[in-house]
Design a protein around this motif. Structure first.
Motif, PDB file in Angstrom:
ATOM      1  N   ILE A 109       9.945  -1.618   4.138  1.00 39.86           N
ATOM      2  CA  ILE A 109      10.611  -1.573   2.990  1.00 39.86           C
ATOM      3  C   ILE A 109      10.242  -2.114   1.695  1.00 39.86           C
ATOM      4  O   ILE A 109       9.841  -1.985   0.532  1.00 39.86           O
ATOM      5  CB  ILE A 109      12.186  -1.702   2.938  1.00 39.86           C
ATOM      6  CG1 ILE A 109      12.839  -0.432   3.889  1.00 39.86           C
ATOM      7  CG2 ILE A 109      12.887  -1.396   2.016  1.00 39.86           C
ATOM      8  CD1 ILE A 109      14.240  -0.817   4.586  1.00 39.86           C
ATOM      9  N   LEU A 110       9.856  -3.524   2.065  1.00 40.34           N
ATOM     10  CA  LEU A 110       9.428  -4.417   1.155  1.00 40.34           C
ATOM     11  C   LEU A 110       7.773  -4.010   0.644  1.00 40.34           C
ATOM     12  O   LEU A 110       7.768  -3.924  -0.610  1.00 40.34           O
ATOM     13  CB  LEU A 110       9.194  -5.717   1.645  1.00 40.34           C
ATOM     14  CG  LEU A 110       8.537  -6.922   0.758  1.00 40.34           C
ATOM     15  CD1 LEU A 110       9.422  -7.066  -0.414  1.00 40.34           C
ATOM     16  CD2 LEU A 110       8.630  -8.340   1.793  1.00 40.34           C
ATOM     17  N   ALA A 111       7.085  -3.684   1.391  1.00 37.37           N
ATOM     18  CA  ALA A 111       5.583  -3.292   1.101  1.00 37.37           C
ATOM     19  C   ALA A 111       5.806  -1.989   0.393  1.00 37.37           C
ATOM     20  O   ALA A 111       4.920  -1.983  -0.726  1.00 37.37           O
ATOM     21  CB  ALA A 111       4.808  -2.980   2.597  1.00 37.37           C
ATOM     22  N   ARG A 112       6.661  -1.007   0.604  1.00 35.64           N
ATOM     23  CA  ARG A 112       6.698   0.306  -0.072  1.00 35.64           C
ATOM     24  C   ARG A 112       7.517   0.060  -1.450  1.00 35.64           C
ATOM     25  O   ARG A 112       7.041   0.742  -2.231  1.00 35.64           O
ATOM     26  CB  ARG A 112       7.384   1.174   0.707  1.00 35.64           C
ATOM     27  CG  ARG A 112       6.449   1.661   2.026  1.00 35.64           C
ATOM     28  CD  ARG A 112       7.114   2.784   3.046  1.00 35.64           C
ATOM     29  NE  ARG A 112       6.509   2.844   4.062  1.00 35.64           N
ATOM     30  CZ  ARG A 112       5.288   3.454   4.463  1.00 35.64           C
ATOM     31  NH1 ARG A 112       4.734   4.186   3.253  1.00 35.64           N
ATOM     32  NH2 ARG A 112       4.506   3.652   5.386  1.00 35.64           N
ATOM     33  N   THR A 113       8.142  -1.057  -1.436  1.00 40.34           N
ATOM     34  CA  THR A 113       8.985  -1.161  -2.777  1.00 40.34           C
ATOM     35  C   THR A 113       7.801  -1.734  -3.716  1.00 40.34           C
ATOM     36  O   THR A 113       8.012  -1.693  -4.932  1.00 40.34           O
ATOM     37  CB  THR A 113      10.183  -2.303  -2.631  1.00 40.34           C
ATOM     38  OG1 THR A 113      10.894  -1.580  -1.884  1.00 40.34           O
ATOM     39  CG2 THR A 113      10.948  -2.509  -3.828  1.00 40.34           C
ATOM     40  N   LEU A 114       7.134  -2.751  -3.376  1.00 37.59           N
ATOM     41  CA  LEU A 114       6.014  -3.381  -4.064  1.00 37.59           C
ATOM     42  C   LEU A 114       4.765  -2.566  -4.434  1.00 37.59           C
ATOM     43  O   LEU A 114       4.402  -2.807  -5.517  1.00 37.59           O
ATOM     44  CB  LEU A 114       5.673  -4.720  -3.424  1.00 37.59           C
ATOM     45  CG  LEU A 114       6.546  -5.945  -3.351  1.00 37.59           C
ATOM     46  CD1 LEU A 114       6.152  -6.982  -2.631  1.00 37.59           C
ATOM     47  CD2 LEU A 114       7.504  -6.230  -4.686  1.00 37.59           C
ATOM     48  N   SER A 115       4.568  -1.855  -3.639  1.00 44.24           N
ATOM     49  CA  SER A 115       3.227  -0.914  -3.680  1.00 44.24           C
ATOM     50  C   SER A 115       2.811  -0.279  -5.104  1.00 44.24           C
ATOM     51  O   SER A 115       2.033  -0.514  -5.636  1.00 44.24           O
ATOM     52  CB  SER A 115       3.028   0.061  -2.482  1.00 44.24           C
ATOM     53  OG  SER A 115       2.550  -0.992  -1.303  1.00 44.24           O
ATOM     54  N   PRO A 116       4.123   0.597  -5.667  1.00 39.49           N
ATOM     55  CA  PRO A 116       3.618   1.160  -6.885  1.00 39.49           C
ATOM     56  C   PRO A 116       3.417   0.220  -8.145  1.00 39.49           C
ATOM     57  O   PRO A 116       2.546   0.310  -8.839  1.00 39.49           O
ATOM     58  CB  PRO A 116       4.973   2.058  -7.235  1.00 39.49           C
ATOM     59  CG  PRO A 116       5.901   1.992  -5.710  1.00 39.49           C
ATOM     60  CD  PRO A 116       5.377   0.815  -4.994  1.00 39.49           C
ATOM     61  N   HIS A 117       4.154  -1.084  -8.018  1.00 38.82           N
ATOM     62  CA  HIS A 117       4.038  -2.126  -9.133  1.00 38.82           C
ATOM     63  C   HIS A 117       2.604  -2.830  -9.081  1.00 38.82           C
ATOM     64  O   HIS A 117       1.950  -2.810 -10.058  1.00 38.82           O
ATOM     65  CB  HIS A 117       4.988  -3.046  -9.029  1.00 38.82           C
ATOM     66  CG  HIS A 117       6.412  -2.563  -9.024  1.00 38.82           C
ATOM     67  ND1 HIS A 117       7.004  -1.866 -10.328  1.00 38.82           N
ATOM     68  CD2 HIS A 117       7.269  -1.908  -8.420  1.00 38.82           C
ATOM     69  CE1 HIS A 117       8.200  -1.370 -10.160  1.00 38.82           C
ATOM     70  NE2 HIS A 117       8.345  -1.358  -8.867  1.00 38.82           N
ATOM     71  N   LEU A 118       2.177  -3.177  -7.723  1.00 38.92           N
ATOM     72  CA  LEU A 118       0.911  -3.647  -7.734  1.00 38.92           C
ATOM     73  C   LEU A 118      -0.299  -2.798  -7.961  1.00 38.92           C
ATOM     74  O   LEU A 118      -1.249  -3.013  -8.554  1.00 38.92           O
ATOM     75  CB  LEU A 118       0.844  -4.141  -5.860  1.00 38.92           C
ATOM     76  CG  LEU A 118       1.732  -5.346  -5.706  1.00 38.92           C
ATOM     77  CD1 LEU A 118       1.569  -5.541  -4.223  1.00 38.92           C
ATOM     78  CD2 LEU A 118       1.694  -6.671  -6.500  1.00 38.92           C
TER      79      LEU A 118
END
Length: 329
Positions: free
Chosen positions: A52-61
């Motif tokens: 969940i953390l990786a997928r939440t951050l990915s669009p912003h990164l």
């Protein structure tokens, strides 16, 4: 004809130019990085906290880096398969790892490790922490920690507890609690969280440690009873549930932590860039809201702070493994 002073001046200029290029190389590399898509390996199944953390951050990164990000789930061997893939990847920043503290518990349990998490992975920074609740099945009629402890002492080994498997933080939290409470409970391992949760919900297994957001959904539905929180302080999602420390069980803090890592040897400029962009994303209100709803607290750090935490926790959990006589199953 070139004179000696002229030759000397030319050598000085060449040396200065070379030094300038060398000094500018890290900045140029950081500016050019990433040159293509970045893969973030999650060493557990989809839907877990780190996923969940990786997928939440990915669009912003991805927006900051101007390249796509692929979240790659590679579960197996308590996270060792995915983590080993990152440890053995080129140190170019194009393969990263969203890790959890399970990774530094594993070396104390497994003799066939193909990598050393403290030597073969480069900490980039913590992202979030999460806490557990000690819960009981409503069918068990257990409503307090003291009641559980008294019952377990009266019939050593007669009470079972569930977990998603050995080496998981859920399992280690209970083993630590058992040591401090001086009780004997029998471990019933499952191949994932769903099976363990269903066993407790069905009354087949009386107790387990669960991430707070998972536990509270069942507590509010009346199917589980929250006995205590495992963290150093009460969870914002369960403010009425006391900590084990408040109940007299000291030294049993067993929080989860999640953070980004890369292969050892990752250039410092890339480490700094990933850390800075990650922290920027974590500060966004929509990211905070999404992660908080999943029971995570924003807890950013420097690479050095994460490295120190990994070292401390590695020793701490190795001591628990030794004291409890735990062996990989």
């Amino acid at each position: 004809m070139t004179t000696q002073p002229q030759m000397h001046r030319r050598h000085v200029l060449i040396a200065a130019a070379a030094a300038a290029v060398a000094l500018g190389a890290p900045a140029a590399r950081a500016q050019a990085w990433p040159s293509r898509s970045v893969r973030i390996i999650v060493p557990f199944t989809p839907g877990t906290g780190m996923d969940i953390l990786a997928r939440t951050l990915s669009p912003h990164l991805s927006a900051d880096w101007g390249q796509p990000i692929v979240v790659d789930n590679r579960p197996g061997a308590s996270g060792n398969l995915g983590a080993a893939a990152v440890a053995k990847a080129p140190a170019d920043g194009l393969t990263l790892l969203m890790g959890v503290n399970t990774l530094i518990i594993n070396p104390a349990l497994y003799t066939n490790m193909t990598y050393d998490p403290l030597k073969d992975l480069a900490p980039i920074g913590l992202c979030t922490t999460g806490s557990f609740l000690l819960v009981a099945s409503a069918a068990s009629k257990i409503t307090s920690v003291d009641q559980l402890v008294k019952a377990a002492r009266a019939k050593p080994g007669a009470f079972d507890y569930a977990s998603p498997g050995i080496a998981t933080p859920h399992y280690m939290a209970m083993e630590l609690f058992k040591l401090q409470a001086k009780i004997s409970l029998t471990h019933i391992p499952f191949s994932g969280s769903a099976g363990a949760v269903n066993a407790v919900l069905g009354g087949d297994v009386p107790v387990m440690f669960l991430p707070v957001h998972v536990a509270m959904a069942q507590v509010k539905g009346g199917r589980m009873v929250a006995l205590a929180a495992s963290g150093a302080h009460r969870s914002s999602l369960a403010p009425d549930v006391p900590t084990l420390s408040e109940l007299g069980y000291k030294g049993v803090e067993a929080d989860l932590w999640y953070g980004m890592l890369g292969p050892a040897g990752l250039p410092d400029d890339i480490v700094r860039k990933v850390n800075a962009d990650m922290l920027k994303a974590l500060a966004r209100p929509e990211v905070k809201s999404a992660l908080t709803s999943q029971g995570m607290e924003i807890a950013p750090s420097t690479p050095q702070e994460m490295a120190a935490l990994m070292k401390r926790d590695s020793k701490r959990w190795a001591d628990v493994v030794k004291q409890a006589g735990i062996k990989a199953e």
